[in-house]
Design an enzyme around this catalytic site. Sequence first.
Site, PDB file in Angstrom:
ATOM      1  CE  LYS A 115      -3.919   1.843   2.721  1.00  0.00           C
ATOM      2  NZ  LYS A 115      -4.817   1.554   3.865  1.00  0.00           N
ATOM      3  CB  SER A 172      -8.174   3.590   2.845  1.00  0.00           C
ATOM      4  OG  SER A 172      -7.260   3.032   3.762  1.00  0.00           O
ATOM      5  CB  SER A 175      -8.215   0.535   5.555  1.00  0.00           C
ATOM      6  OG  SER A 175      -8.912   1.746   5.550  1.00  0.00           O
TER       7      SER A 175
END
Length: 470
Positions: free
Chosen positions: A79, A154, A178
């Site tokens: 990420k 997210s 997330s």
Amino acid sequence: MKLHEVSLQEAITLLRSKRASSVELVNVFLERIKKYNPKLHAFITVRDEQEIIAEATKADQERAKGSDRLLLGIPIVLKDNFLTQGLRTTAASKVLDDYIPQYDATAVSRLKNAGAIILGKTNLDAWGHGSSGEHTEYGITRNPYDYERVTGGSSSGSGAAVASDLCIAATGTDTGGSNRQPASYCNLVGLKPTYGRVSRYGIIAMASTTDSIGHLTKRVWDSAAILSVTAGNDPLDATSSTEPVQQYHERLADKGRVKIGIPKEFFEGLETKLVTKVLQALDVLKARGHRLIEISLPNVKYAYAIYCVTVSSEVSSNLARFDGIRYGFPRQRFQDEAKRRIMIGTHSLSAGYADQYYKRAIAGRTLLIREFEEAFQKVDLIAGPVFPFPPFKHGEREKDPLKMYLSDVLTVPANLTGHPAISVPIGFVDNLPNGLQLIAPHFSETRLFRVSLEVEQELRMYERKPRLKQ
Ligand code: GLN
């Protein structure tokens, strides 16, 4: 099975038995990234191809010499809020558009030390603020199972990349859901470990008291194996725990029966089809000999309000460092969602209002923690859905922040209490994937993995692959 579809466990077996090489693996994924990423927007940055192939070649040579590091030659993605030395890290915000970190996050160096090869950095809701992948400034991530719908956020790019077989596994951060949310919407396993289990050093901080560092994988074994690598105390993060680390992936065999608490509050106001899906998955566990017990967690209805105040307060403090003076572009580049959270947080913390907002939220959080601790006196796990609704269409909630925030009601409790939680695939409603959420007592990740594995073995949802478009 096609090479790109392999799980981490299968990839390790192939590499160990020399039926595939790391060079073959990275080439397959690099090709697929070129083909599918332009529409999916799973990546913000893909690393230089020649560098990746050189690393894979080295990994193959090392293996030929007898080395057997757990992740040797395994292609993964990170990420884009994990700092990576020499590799751009944006947190999906133009404030950091040209930021090149000087060092690796601890989780990244542990993955590299285990032999993993980083293919690139994945998309997210900027700074981790969001539940859909739409708050990015680098192109909205599409759900591989339906390009018109969101991946969940997210960690949106991590979800899309793993579900589309553009890599073997992906890291993610979970501050309010997330990792579990994109896992649920992309038919993957998503882990939020116990707060403090994995070091936060070198992760772009969102909310320091709830940020948890985990990952998204195709299978439960994969999730357990990656945690065995990333978990553990880190002198560079004072909140990282000294609790001993287990080889989680080697402890999945025990078939002990557990008591699973089903909080009735987790099901209030949910769509019938989704409730039915979750209850079917729980029935699978019952048929396997686990006990299901209805419980009540009355303070869960305050969890989002508590989360909103505490997390925004911490966000406002953490984002203060991006002042455009030390590093980063000027603050004008912050988009609406970050500004909204900075304003809510600054207000909640300000003199004259802190008693009314911040301090009350903290008190409420303590009550919630007590409530979960009491529940864990009676049950071994808590189970429920991940999202209150199936994957929604792009734009459906984006314009109404309150509607978007509602996505998080079922995931934020475990962040506020610090408990480990997982999302495991349970099947499709109207052709769209959904997950089951399991929450365990602190540092009981092994229990989460064992029970999730039973769901996986019974339902075999990993067999259902998306049809990708170019
Ligand atoms: N969706 C939640 C939020 O917007 C959680 C985000 C996260 O876990 N990083 O705050």
